[in-house]
Design an enzyme around this catalytic site. Sequence first.
Site, PDB file in Angstrom:
ATOM      1  N   GLU A 184      16.839 -14.114   3.523  1.00  0.00           N
ATOM      2  CA  GLU A 184      15.800 -13.198   3.997  1.00  0.00           C
ATOM      3  C   GLU A 184      16.076 -12.828   5.460  1.00  0.00           C
ATOM      4  O   GLU A 184      15.321 -13.150   6.378  1.00  0.00           O
ATOM      5  CB  GLU A 184      14.422 -13.817   3.805  1.00  0.00           C
ATOM      6  CG  GLU A 184      14.108 -14.037   2.331  1.00  0.00           C
ATOM      7  CD  GLU A 184      12.802 -14.753   2.069  1.00  0.00           C
ATOM      8  OE1 GLU A 184      12.120 -15.136   3.048  1.00  0.00           O
ATOM      9  OE2 GLU A 184      12.446 -14.938   0.891  1.00  0.00           O
ATOM     10  N   GLU A 238       5.973 -10.702   5.304  1.00  0.00           N
ATOM     11  CA  GLU A 238       7.109 -10.504   4.414  1.00  0.00           C
ATOM     12  C   GLU A 238       7.542  -9.049   4.471  1.00  0.00           C
ATOM     13  O   GLU A 238       6.831  -8.170   4.013  1.00  0.00           O
ATOM     14  CB  GLU A 238       6.730 -10.887   2.980  1.00  0.00           C
ATOM     15  CG  GLU A 238       6.282 -12.329   2.857  1.00  0.00           C
ATOM     16  CD  GLU A 238       6.572 -12.892   1.495  1.00  0.00           C
ATOM     17  OE1 GLU A 238       7.549 -12.450   0.881  1.00  0.00           O
ATOM     18  OE2 GLU A 238       5.824 -13.769   1.048  1.00  0.00           O
TER      19      GLU A 238
END
Length: 559
Positions: free
Chosen positions: A238, A474
């Site tokens: 990520e 996110e």
Amino acid sequence: MEITIDNLIFFSNFDSGNLAKVEKCRSNPNNSNVNEFNVWTSPDCANTIYENDYSSWFYFGIRGSVSDSILKINIINMNKQVKLYSQGMAPFVKVIPELPTWKRISDPVSYKMEDNKFTLSFQYKLLHQSEGATYFAFCYPYSYSECQEKLDYLERHYSSNNNPCRLETNDIYFYRELLCYSTGKLRVDLLTVTSCYGAVDDRECSPTGLFPDKNRPRCYKFKEKKVFFISGRVHPGETPSSYVFNGFLNFLLRRDDARAIALRKYFVFKLIPMLNPDGVEMGHYRTDARGINLNRMYLNPDNRLHPSIFAARTILEYYHREYTESSMDKFGAYPPKIVTTENVNFRSHQIKNHYCNFYQSSGITKSSSKDSSSSVSSKSHSRHNTHSASNGSTNKVKRRSLKRPSYESGVAFYVDLHGHASKRAATSVNVICEFEIEKTVSQKRVADELRFIRSWELLTGFGAYQQINNYTIECNYNCGRLISDFPSISKPIGTLLPYTCAEYEEIGEAVAVSALDIINANPLSLIGRSKFHSLNGVIAWTVNYEKQSTKRFIPKKSR
């Protein structure tokens, strides 16, 4: 890994690289100028007893060239990423030394599902070069070595500011410490950033098992401040979270920005850039060197098996107790009084028909609930589900010493940074939400870019932290969802375009500025100039937006 086929050398023997296998396809007589290759990525912990099925991250280079031809790459064994690539996602490329900046491949990409495996195909014309290399990656890479280089530079730059008691109150205090070593013996760093205001001639203590460099003293303590804690890269693939982190850190270190000065005055920032350096260096997508998803280990971390998570939890407990004196009351309401939203349900973006309550940030909770996480279904498959306080494992957590009113906690904010593949912009997870706040400084991006999600109880298991501002951010790997309604200080509202590193960093800046809006201490707030007019207006819009979105997922009653 290094593989030579014809005049091309495929390699991934570098930090964060990932390549397992390469095969050349049979030439197509109808398209003779295309050289086609099948490429396999390595799943996390490949060729070990810990090997698992996470195989989305790829990052490899190619040296050499094939004259007057186009290279076609088929990545055979990725995890299913149909949603991401259907929204315009493309692989990233850079060419050393001609094009040293990462950019998306401009030619269209294709994908298919075959034998329950996702195959991604793309084409790229290699430049003629005798030296150098062309690199391809799943998303903007940010390696462990890049992180260390940045921290080394900052440490050298601020080396003269190690004693805040001898400096002016507005001077920047930057201090880097070795929090612990990972299981692979890599550094897990803890950064402290604040102003010299409130510094006392005393240092923080060293909890047992942490801060192994005994030759380096701990950082100084500060009074009349609370801690703002931020962490990133618990999932190594990520990578957007690292750029958001850098944007946040760079903003804090601005010397002449009134907002950065205010943040340093009001908070002591504690930052962990990489919670999973082993996974990052090894080119993993989601797990560490032993195949463990560290984001599932917060309830009962083991100092030997999950040292970074153990360290993060331990120092959070320490700051919860240590920084109890605060000057927050000088700013007004903290947290702010906002619209009542007790009856609003949020849909989970990951599991349909599972919802979470939308509580007031004033800290009012339902007295009938034994635990603030009771409304989260224990069957939820959200990425935080094993941390939920509804899970029986929370009985193992010793809470007695933490049972003080949360407004006395020394921690004001907890922010955990992630990347996301399914939903554009920032997406919620299936947890109890305190409230969501919009992006307050948006140059080009979406108003809901910074959907902040309550995550403290699920990360730590401590119900005592119900009122602390705890968020998970996110960011999508590809692009946002809405155009921002907020005016910009420096440039007009833009259009919805794929993310760049600069946009990810803008999100980090906006996270920092949003904290000032929450405590009513932003000297350059833009909320009043927007259509929302106030923080309450932002919250009301968010509640209505999610309420309307939820209606689409409410199951119909059977007749």
